[in-house]
Design a protein around this motif. Structure first.
Motif, short mmCIF file in Angstrom:
data_model
loop_
_atom_site.label_atom_id
_atom_site.label_comp_id
_atom_site.label_asym_id
_atom_site.label_seq_id
_atom_site.Cartn_x
_atom_site.Cartn_y
_atom_site.Cartn_z
N THR A 237 3.18 29.64 31.02
CA THR A 237 2.68 30.82 31.71
C THR A 237 1.53 30.48 32.66
O THR A 237 1.19 31.27 33.53
CB THR A 237 2.21 31.88 30.71
N SER A 238 0.96 29.29 32.51
CA SER A 238 -0.11 28.86 33.41
C SER A 238 0.42 28.34 34.74
O SER A 238 -0.33 28.17 35.70
CB SER A 238 -0.95 27.77 32.74
N HIS A 239 1.73 28.06 34.82
CA HIS A 239 2.31 27.54 36.06
C HIS A 239 2.40 28.68 37.09
O HIS A 239 2.73 29.82 36.74
CB HIS A 239 3.70 26.98 35.80
N PRO A 240 2.10 28.40 38.36
CA PRO A 240 2.15 29.47 39.37
C PRO A 240 3.49 30.20 39.44
O PRO A 240 3.52 31.41 39.71
CB PRO A 240 1.87 28.72 40.68
N VAL B 220 8.60 29.16 45.92
CA VAL B 220 8.99 27.76 45.90
C VAL B 220 7.73 26.90 45.86
O VAL B 220 6.81 27.10 46.65
CB VAL B 220 9.85 27.40 47.13
N PHE B 221 7.72 25.96 44.93
CA PHE B 221 6.58 25.07 44.69
C PHE B 221 6.98 23.70 45.20
O PHE B 221 7.99 23.13 44.78
CB PHE B 221 6.31 25.04 43.19
N VAL B 222 6.18 23.14 46.13
CA VAL B 222 6.48 21.86 46.76
C VAL B 222 5.39 20.86 46.39
O VAL B 222 4.20 21.18 46.47
CB VAL B 222 6.57 22.00 48.29
N GLU B 223 5.80 19.66 46.00
CA GLU B 223 4.86 18.58 45.71
C GLU B 223 5.13 17.42 46.68
O GLU B 223 6.23 16.88 46.70
CB GLU B 223 5.01 18.10 44.27
N VAL C 38 10.65 19.65 44.69
CA VAL C 38 10.69 21.05 45.11
C VAL C 38 11.26 21.85 43.94
O VAL C 38 12.37 21.56 43.48
CB VAL C 38 11.56 21.26 46.36
N VAL C 39 10.49 22.81 43.46
CA VAL C 39 10.92 23.64 42.34
C VAL C 39 10.77 25.10 42.76
O VAL C 39 9.68 25.49 43.21
CB VAL C 39 10.10 23.38 41.07
N GLY C 40 11.82 25.88 42.61
CA GLY C 40 11.69 27.24 43.10
C GLY C 40 12.50 28.28 42.35
O GLY C 40 13.50 27.99 41.69
N ILE C 41 12.02 29.51 42.47
CA ILE C 41 12.77 30.70 42.07
C ILE C 41 13.35 31.24 43.38
O ILE C 41 12.62 31.78 44.22
CB ILE C 41 11.84 31.74 41.42
N MET D 262 2.63 26.12 47.68
CA MET D 262 3.49 27.17 47.13
C MET D 262 3.78 28.21 48.21
O MET D 262 2.88 28.64 48.93
CB MET D 262 2.85 27.84 45.92
N PHE D 263 5.04 28.60 48.29
CA PHE D 263 5.51 29.61 49.24
C PHE D 263 6.04 30.80 48.44
O PHE D 263 6.86 30.63 47.53
CB PHE D 263 6.62 29.03 50.13
N TYR D 264 5.60 32.00 48.80
CA TYR D 264 5.91 33.17 47.97
C TYR D 264 6.19 34.38 48.87
O TYR D 264 5.55 34.55 49.91
CB TYR D 264 4.71 33.48 47.06
N GLY D 265 7.13 35.22 48.46
CA GLY D 265 7.37 36.45 49.21
C GLY D 265 8.71 37.07 48.89
O GLY D 265 9.37 36.74 47.90
N GLN D 266 9.12 38.00 49.77
CA GLN D 266 10.39 38.70 49.62
C GLN D 266 11.54 37.73 49.89
O GLN D 266 11.62 37.16 50.98
CB GLN D 266 10.46 39.87 50.60
N GLY D 267 12.41 37.58 48.90
CA GLY D 267 13.48 36.60 49.03
C GLY D 267 14.81 37.16 49.49
O GLY D 267 15.77 36.41 49.67
#
Length: 429
Positions: free
Chosen positions: A272-275, A286-289, A152-155, A297-302
């Motif tokens: 820069t090619s990574h989502p 957050v990127f989940v493998e 799990v890798v995330g901002i 990938m989960f994206y939105g207002q944090g």
């Protein structure tokens, strides 16, 4: 139908939004749950600062509110460790399900809180504790329960992502970007929890615990902030097709003695090619493998009042439905009990910039230092000449301790005038 009574602990930005949405969406919530939801009281420290809340709902006695016989559910949006911990324990011991947004408390004492909730047969939900409005924790806990998550890798911190995004867009330094973030309200007056990585580390602990079915606390997370990231670092990243992000990285690492869990928060260069590289401003992603599901990938207002309140209300509907059904939902499991791997043993890659003397043999000297510590060089280039000579090196993956000892050795070399930048690299093959 008899309404379900909710005790709201805290009425700041998030609590105020929760209270308002409970009123505005009362009809829809009743239809979704099967019974009306009614606020029994709102616990605050200074009632005079909340003129928008009906006076008969306000109280300074949070414990008394939680203990009331007519209260069915408790929503905790106070934050911090105490009195939040004592109030949550009092609630579950009294047979009341709890919804919380308290990342710091769950990262420190989640095991004890879950044990208390399980013993009492009630729910403890906390979707809002990580990544605001993004539906993330429930998918990890429920939707992917039949899979094995590997990484799990995330901002997960909007403040630092805004700062780093502005540094990349404008060429500004850290201090200038932080000042802009503060002026726009993205950064607190005291931004320490964000820029030093404490906020992201707490969230990483929660993510790792759910993903790997093991107890992980904030103390298990290696943490580095972004205050040392310079405009030059960001420019160097762009030169190799990367951008700099503060990442929360949770990995299940295979080893000869079995799997371990490595959890770290630090700035890193990513392609820069990574989502995740395209996630700008104050957004989270957050990127989940996973083994079977592959990459998600989960994206939105944090962050923010309404986005976070959305997650709180989602949990409130879930626990209220369980209450109506006379049952509790499945909680997280820690059956795997995987040990945490120290950062020294965790494999990483480095991007290193060296200010060097422009003399014959300097590259060989530097390469020898890497080889002596078991670190392989992937790429190397020299920028400038004479007094402006710089070596830029990207390593292959190696234990972090080997990379750290290499950097220490480089600082001692006469040919190296200075180690000007060290950043980890993620996502490069």
């Amino acid at each position: 139908m008899k309404p379900l009574k909710v005790a709201l602990l805290g009425c700041g930005t998030v609590g105020g939004a929760v209270l308002r949405l409970l009123d505005e969406q009362a009809g829809d919530l009743a239809a979704r749950i099967g019974r009306p939801v009614q606020v029994a009281g709102v616990a605050v420290r200074r009632p005079d600062r909340h003129p928008e809340v009906p006076a008969d709902l306000l109280t300074t006695d949070a414990l008394g509110l939680v203990a009331r016989d007519d209260v069915d559910l408790v929503v905790e949006v106070i934050g911090g460790i105490e009195p939040a911990r004592s109030l949550i324990l009092a609630a579950v011991e009294a047979g009341k399900s709890v919804v919380s947004a308290n990342k710091a408390l769950l990262a420190e004492d989640g095991v004890a809180l879950h044990a208390a909730a399980a013993k009492a047969g009630v729910d403890l939900y906390y979707e809002a504790s990580v990544a605001g409005a993004i539906p993330l924790l429930r998918p990890l806990r429920e939707s992917l329960a039949g899979d094995q998550i590997r990484r799990v890798v995330g901002i997960v911190n909007g403040t630092t992502n805004y700062i780093l995004s502005r540094m990349a867009e404008t060429g500004a330094g850290f201090s200038e970007a932080l000042a802009e973030a503060t002026e726009l309200g993205y950064a607190e007056a005291d931004p320490t929890a964000d820029v030093d990585g404490f906020d992201a580390a707490a969230k990483a602990a929660i993510l790792a615990s759910l993903s790997f079915h093991s107890a992980v606390t904030a103390a298990d997370v290696h943490r580095e902030g972004i205050s040392a990231v310079s405009a030059t670092d960001v420019a160097r990243a762009a030169e190799i097709g990367c951008t700099v992000k503060l990442l929360a990285i949770c990995e299940r690492v295979a080893g000869e003695d079995g799997d371990t869990v490595a959890v770290r928060v630090h700035p890193a260069m990513i392609p820069t090619s990574h989502p995740l590289a395209a996630v700008g401003g104050a957004f989270n992603a957050v990127f989940v493998e996973a083994e079977a599901a592959g990459q998600l990938m989960f994206y939105g207002q944090g962050a923010g009042g309404e986005p976070t309140a959305s997650a709180v209300l989602g949990d409130l509907v879930a626990v209220a439905r369980n209450r109506v059904a006379g049952a509790a939902g499945a909680g997280p499991t820690a059956y795997a009990d995987l040990p945490t791997r120290p950062i020294a043993e965790t494999p990483t890659r480095y991007h290193v910039s060296l200010d060097v003397a422009d003399v014959p043999g300097v590259l060989a000297t530097v390469a020898t230092a890497f080889a002596e510590h078991g670190v392989s060089i992937a790429t190397v280039r020299q920028d400038g000449h004479g007094d402006a000579a710089t070596l830029v090196i990207v390593t292959h993956s190696a234990p972090d301790a080997a990379l750290s000892s290499t950097i220490a050795a480089l600082r001692e070399l006469p040919a190296v005038r200075g180690v000007t930048s060290v950043l980890r690299v993620e996502g490069l093959s």
